[in-house]
Motif scaffolding. Sequence first.
Motif, PDB file in Angstrom:
ATOM      1  N   ASN A 131       0.686  -1.389   0.005  1.00 55.24           N
ATOM      2  CA  ASN A 131       0.047   0.018  -0.217  1.00 55.24           C
ATOM      3  C   ASN A 131       0.988   1.154  -0.040  1.00 55.24           C
ATOM      4  OD1 ASN A 131      -2.091  -1.762   0.150  1.00 55.24           O
ATOM      5  ND2 ASN A 131      -2.269  -1.630   2.584  1.00 55.24           N
ATOM      6  N   VAL A 132       0.480   2.379  -0.735  1.00 54.34           N
ATOM      7  CA  VAL A 132       1.121   3.449  -0.709  1.00 54.34           C
ATOM      8  C   VAL A 132       0.702   4.558   0.369  1.00 54.34           C
ATOM      9  CG1 VAL A 132       1.782   3.319  -3.179  1.00 54.34           C
ATOM     10  CG2 VAL A 132      -0.456   4.457  -2.495  1.00 54.34           C
ATOM     11  N   ASP A 133      -0.643   4.201   1.088  1.00 52.25           N
ATOM     12  CA  ASP A 133      -0.921   5.179   2.084  1.00 52.25           C
ATOM     13  C   ASP A 133      -0.043   5.037   3.336  1.00 52.25           C
ATOM     14  OD1 ASP A 133      -2.083   3.090   4.003  1.00 52.25           O
ATOM     15  OD2 ASP A 133      -3.480   2.721   2.184  1.00 52.25           O
ATOM     16  N   ASN A 134      -0.360   5.841   4.295  1.00 59.34           N
ATOM     17  CA  ASN A 134       0.652   5.818   5.578  1.00 59.34           C
ATOM     18  C   ASN A 134      -0.337   5.416   6.883  1.00 59.34           C
ATOM     19  OD1 ASN A 134      -1.337   8.019   5.838  1.00 59.34           O
ATOM     20  ND2 ASN A 134       0.138   9.792   6.099  1.00 59.34           N
ATOM     21  N   LEU A 135      -1.437   4.625   6.649  1.00 63.39           N
ATOM     22  CA  LEU A 135      -2.339   4.175   7.682  1.00 63.39           C
ATOM     23  C   LEU A 135      -1.408   3.577   8.624  1.00 63.39           C
ATOM     24  CD1 LEU A 135      -5.513   3.635   5.637  1.00 63.39           C
ATOM     25  CD2 LEU A 135      -4.779   5.616   7.148  1.00 63.39           C
ATOM     26  N   HIS A 136      -0.547   2.437   8.295  1.00 59.93           N
ATOM     27  CA  HIS A 136       0.310   1.839   9.078  1.00 59.93           C
ATOM     28  C   HIS A 136       0.971   2.585  10.200  1.00 59.93           C
ATOM     29  CE1 HIS A 136      -0.622  -2.294   7.901  1.00 59.93           C
ATOM     30  NE2 HIS A 136       0.045  -2.081   6.494  1.00 59.93           N
ATOM     31  N   GLU A 137       1.663   3.745   9.487  1.00 60.17           N
ATOM     32  CA  GLU A 137       2.351   4.631  10.314  1.00 60.17           C
ATOM     33  C   GLU A 137       1.478   5.459  11.442  1.00 60.17           C
ATOM     34  OE1 GLU A 137       4.965   4.188   6.606  1.00 60.17           O
ATOM     35  OE2 GLU A 137       2.834   4.068   7.081  1.00 60.17           O
ATOM     36  N   ARG A 138       0.713   5.722  10.794  1.00 58.10           N
ATOM     37  CA  ARG A 138      -0.641   6.628  11.529  1.00 58.10           C
ATOM     38  C   ARG A 138      -1.103   5.709  12.812  1.00 58.10           C
ATOM     39  NH1 ARG A 138      -4.678   8.934   7.482  1.00 58.10           N
ATOM     40  NH2 ARG A 138      -5.629   9.730   9.333  1.00 58.10           N
ATOM     41  N   ALA A 139      -1.035   4.495  12.575  1.00 54.91           N
ATOM     42  CA  ALA A 139      -1.610   3.466  13.616  1.00 54.91           C
ATOM     43  C   ALA A 139      -0.505   3.340  14.750  1.00 54.91           C
ATOM     44  CB  ALA A 139      -2.036   1.938  13.154  1.00 54.91           C
ATOM     45  N   GLY A 140       0.519   3.563  14.188  1.00 57.54           N
ATOM     46  CA  GLY A 140       1.839   3.501  15.320  1.00 57.54           C
ATOM     47  C   GLY A 140       2.816   2.671  14.993  1.00 57.54           C
ATOM     48  N   SER A 141       2.784   1.780  13.794  1.00 57.22           N
ATOM     49  CA  SER A 141       3.874   1.073  13.304  1.00 57.22           C
ATOM     50  C   SER A 141       5.002   1.902  13.023  1.00 57.22           C
ATOM     51  CB  SER A 141       3.264   0.241  12.021  1.00 57.22           C
ATOM     52  OG  SER A 141       2.397  -0.713  12.475  1.00 57.22           O
ATOM     53  N   LYS A 142       6.037   1.427  13.624  1.00 55.68           N
ATOM     54  CA  LYS A 142       7.355   2.087  13.391  1.00 55.68           C
ATOM     55  C   LYS A 142       8.306   1.659  12.171  1.00 55.68           C
ATOM     56  CE  LYS A 142       6.584   4.461  17.227  1.00 55.68           C
ATOM     57  NZ  LYS A 142       5.887   5.928  16.936  1.00 55.68           N
ATOM     58  N   ASN A 143       8.291   0.225  12.033  1.00 55.93           N
ATOM     59  CA  ASN A 143       9.033  -0.155  10.854  1.00 55.93           C
ATOM     60  C   ASN A 143       8.274  -0.694   9.643  1.00 55.93           C
ATOM     61  OD1 ASN A 143      11.486  -0.028  12.540  1.00 55.93           O
ATOM     62  ND2 ASN A 143      10.915  -1.671  13.679  1.00 55.93           N
ATOM     63  N   VAL A 144       8.015   0.214   8.675  1.00 61.30           N
ATOM     64  CA  VAL A 144       7.385   0.094   7.522  1.00 61.30           C
ATOM     65  C   VAL A 144       8.410   0.116   6.269  1.00 61.30           C
ATOM     66  CG1 VAL A 144       5.072   0.546   6.301  1.00 61.30           C
ATOM     67  CG2 VAL A 144       5.057   0.798   8.775  1.00 61.30           C
TER      68      VAL A 144
END
Length: 232
Positions: A89-102
Amino acid sequence: MKKKKLIVLSGAGISAESGIATFRASNGLWEGHDVNKVATYDGWLKDKELVLNFYNERRKKALEAEPNEGHKILANFQKYFDTTIITQNVDNLHERAGSKNVIHLHGELFKSRSTVDENLVYNIDGWEIKLGDKCEKGSQLRPHIVWFGEMVPMMDLAVQKAIEADIFIVVGTSLLVYPAAGLIDYVHDEVPKYIVDPELPPISRRPNLHLFPDIGSVGLKKVSEEIIQHYA
């Protein structure tokens, strides 16, 4: 005690729960647009303004979306495991949920890059790249997206992570898009593998495979309870 390495491969299905439309190649359309016109370098050369506007709209929609329970469950794994998310995915929803290593295999929607030097990558302030926005070398900025036919620069790192995995989760993808789909081939046989997707891929004969024919948040809740109990 050293944390086990949990590697997650995520696809469009996990973001679909947040209202971001998935891309389906079967009809050649993405949000009503011919992918050859908006997701190839040839399309970019033919109509830069069309391509820029297309991704500007995707960015606006992504800003309105919120991380869903599936994203949050993956972020929560960091408490128990050395967690890396490899996403298509190209969105940033993982990072916004708090994931640090993406690791973003297909690029990042909220970044732009130079068209003469691919090492010049910039964060986008807001949602828009305009015709005439240029890099420090004077060339037009393009979306920092891996288009069809382009190299996947983060693939080597993703392969290394798959090789190192102690636990491997696939969520929101039916493992049909390569080269990302091939990552599971690098995971060692003895490693437990969890597949969460309503459309389960035809790989049921692999060793240590656990299949969950659910949407991301539902399946990940089940997987989370199991692997925290057994491996944390």
